[in-house]
Design a protein around this motif. Sequence first.
Motif, short mmCIF file in Angstrom:
data_model
loop_
_atom_site.label_atom_id
_atom_site.label_comp_id
_atom_site.label_asym_id
_atom_site.label_seq_id
_atom_site.Cartn_x
_atom_site.Cartn_y
_atom_site.Cartn_z
N UNK A 198 0.83 -1.20 0.00
CA UNK A 198 0.00 0.00 0.00
C UNK A 198 0.87 1.26 0.00
N UNK A 199 1.90 1.24 0.85
CA UNK A 199 2.74 2.42 1.02
C UNK A 199 3.54 2.77 -0.22
N UNK A 200 3.86 1.76 -1.02
CA UNK A 200 4.61 2.08 -2.24
C UNK A 200 3.66 2.29 -3.43
N UNK A 201 2.37 2.28 -3.13
CA UNK A 201 1.39 2.59 -4.16
C UNK A 201 1.08 1.47 -5.11
N UNK A 242 12.90 0.47 -1.85
CA UNK A 242 14.32 0.23 -1.52
C UNK A 242 14.67 0.30 -0.04
N UNK A 243 14.18 1.30 0.69
CA UNK A 243 14.53 1.33 2.11
C UNK A 243 14.09 0.07 2.86
N UNK A 247 16.42 -2.99 4.80
CA UNK A 247 16.17 -3.05 6.23
C UNK A 247 16.78 -4.31 6.84
N UNK A 248 17.78 -4.10 7.66
CA UNK A 248 18.39 -5.25 8.33
C UNK A 248 18.77 -4.86 9.74
N UNK A 261 7.17 4.54 7.78
CA UNK A 261 6.79 4.08 6.45
C UNK A 261 5.27 3.89 6.35
N UNK A 262 4.67 3.49 7.47
CA UNK A 262 3.23 3.16 7.48
C UNK A 262 2.34 4.30 7.96
#
Length: 458
Positions: A198-201, A242-243, A247-248, A261-262
Amino acid sequence: MSVQKPSIPKGTRDFPPAEMVRRNYIFEVIRNVFQVFGYQPIETPAMENLSTLMGKYGEEGDKLLFKILNSGNYLDGLPESASRILDPASRLIDLTRHIADKGLRYDLTVPFARFVVQHQNELIFPFKRYQIQPVWRADRPQKGRYREFFQCDVDVIGSNSLLNEVELAQIIDAVFTRLGIRVLIRLNNRKVLAGIAEAIGAPDKLTDITVAMDKLDKTGMDKVNDELIQRGITYESVVKLQPILNLEGKIKVKFDTLETFFKDSEVGRKGLEEMRSVLEFLKDLHLENKFDFDITLARGLSYYTGTIIEVKAQDVAMGSICGGGRYDDLTGIFGLPGMSGVGISFGADRIYDVMNECKLFPETILAATRALFINFGAEEEKYCLKLLANLRQAGIPSEIYPDTVKLKKQMEYANRKNIPFVLLIGKDEIESGMLTLKDMQSGEQKSCTLEETKKLLS
RNA sequence: GUGGAUGUAGCUCAGGGGUUAGAGCACUGGAUUGUGGUUCCAGGGGUCGUGGGUUCAAUUCCCAUCUUCCACCCCA
């Protein structure tokens, strides 16, 4: 008539005694853990109606179903439309629908959902059940992949509580600790994945995104991005992703990043909240095995809606040996909506392979017969039979060699079966009433009474 | 579904266009008829996956097909 070469279908296996003993050991450990956590056993038929199975595992899954040809003249009553043999695309599906209405079960979860709906009035909810049975998939076999394999499922249905997720993690921890396998338990949440989409569309591309992301640790970032583009995700969306792919590290960092992000994704926040609760519970429980929040974990089965879990052995390269998750509406399709469940499945065959490679099976589980009576002839046989019954009544696993053959052969039999003691009862022993007991390891033998023998053997 | 390997004794595998195709393990018998594991001796067992082609000659070379295994897809 020519003799045919014996064989079994592709991807299936025979289990000789030595393997069965070990397999049973695995099943017993798993079953014990399930019972300790309060789960009850059920079994369902090997075959289900195809209507129960079809459409539950995605398109791929339907192809991997073993279909059972109808009995009798299955071509009778075949409608005109079904014999559209000129249309190769629809031919197969069309035909199978008319000539097969049963199939072998593909997993234990869908039959379980069917079971719950069918027996809803007799069950006590939340219903906690376990089920250990074989399943079949028409997959192409390779390492750690079989066409017939056993799953050990635990599910609880009729409860939304995250306590169930926590309990399943504890079960995983208990089983693998007892078996001596070091594992990594990876957790994720479908809502988190939905939030990302959803967040990346690209909310409609959830499956494509997860399938691609799942390969991150295998193929690397570049390949994943390629696949995303190939699957029709816009360049803009991939850039936004990408972010997340990067994520690690610490769980806390992941949470903080996803939190921001959300900010516009309610599902995402909900999933994150669920993850947070589960992980906090687990932290307090001090499990033996490591667990991790892994956003690249996807899991293929389309019916998962919340938490997803996957377990991998740390010391062997093999697919997952246990996996599962929460499904909010699996029973809905069978007419019982709003029944949430969560469950996991242990892959007994892969667990066996892992334990074998790591040499984790205890030696002691191979022991069977304690003593063998040597067969010296008709009279001695008769005499031994009574003694044998006596030993068996005392709970000492024992047997008599059924044929009067050469001693060498009988001794060899004891030797090869790893029977630790041999009883030699011939004319002399019958006369004296004593038993000659031979220790096969040391080679020593001595004359004992029946009582002394029983004491030595038990 | 895609790609790569493979098939010779019951098992694991050597070998090689030309007389009777080998080894280890397993099996059977003997040295040892009331004593196994170790050792020694002897023996049985193969349409060289199947079908076709090249050749004076194919188990060997070529093609097809099937089998099994490995990787991809997907999954336990």
